[in-house]
Design a protein around this motif. Structure first.
Motif, PDB file in Angstrom:
ATOM      1  N   ASP A 193       0.671  -1.239   0.087  1.00  0.00           N
ATOM      2  CA  ASP A 193       0.004  -0.046  -0.083  1.00  0.00           C
ATOM      3  C   ASP A 193       0.812   1.130   0.048  1.00  0.00           C
TER       4      ASP A 193
ATOM      5  N   THR B  81       1.335   4.688   1.292  1.00  0.00           N
ATOM      6  CA  THR B  81       0.648   5.724   2.286  1.00  0.00           C
ATOM      7  C   THR B  81       1.767   7.125   2.555  1.00  0.00           C
ATOM      8  N   ASN B  82       1.169   7.948   3.435  1.00  0.00           N
ATOM      9  CA  ASN B  82       2.110   9.385   3.527  1.00  0.00           C
ATOM     10  C   ASN B  82       3.290   8.843   4.331  1.00  0.00           C
ATOM     11  N   GLU B  83       3.578   7.542   4.885  1.00  0.00           N
ATOM     12  CA  GLU B  83       4.953   7.299   5.130  1.00  0.00           C
ATOM     13  C   GLU B  83       5.587   6.817   4.054  1.00  0.00           C
TER      14      GLU B  83
ATOM     15  N   GLU C  12      -0.481  12.076  -0.003  1.00  0.00           N
ATOM     16  CA  GLU C  12      -1.174  10.669  -0.679  1.00  0.00           C
ATOM     17  C   GLU C  12      -2.791  10.589  -0.805  1.00  0.00           C
ATOM     18  N   SER C  13      -3.297  11.336   0.063  1.00  0.00           N
ATOM     19  CA  SER C  13      -4.939  11.431   0.289  1.00  0.00           C
ATOM     20  C   SER C  13      -5.398  12.002  -1.276  1.00  0.00           C
TER      21      SER C  13
END
Length: 78
Positions: free
Chosen positions: A4, A6-8, A52-53
């Protein structure tokens, strides 16, 4: 294995996309690559790409370049 985005882990995708957008911008606007990188890194388009969103990371370099150009036209910077 988690695949996935993600922002990370989004930062792993950004250098390739930023590099290609900057290359296109530098070529089209006859500026140095450094100037093109500065322009992109200081843009709202980059801020949205780094979030990311927004899912802007799905876009290819040409679509990202068009987003940048549209933003600059709207701001009157081009």
């Amino acid at each position: 294995m988690n695949l996935d985005i993600t922002n990370e882990n989004l930062y792993l995708l950004l250098p390739g996309k930023v590099s290609r957008v900057a290359q296109i911008y530098a070529h089209e606007h006859h500026v140095t690559l450094i100037e093109a990188l500065r322009c992109f890194y200081h843009s709202d388009t980059y801020k949205r790409l780094a979030d990311e969103s927004t899912k802007l990371w799905h876009y290819g370099p040409v679509a990202l370049y068009q987003e940048l150009v549209d933003e600059l036209k709207q701001k009157g910077s081009e």
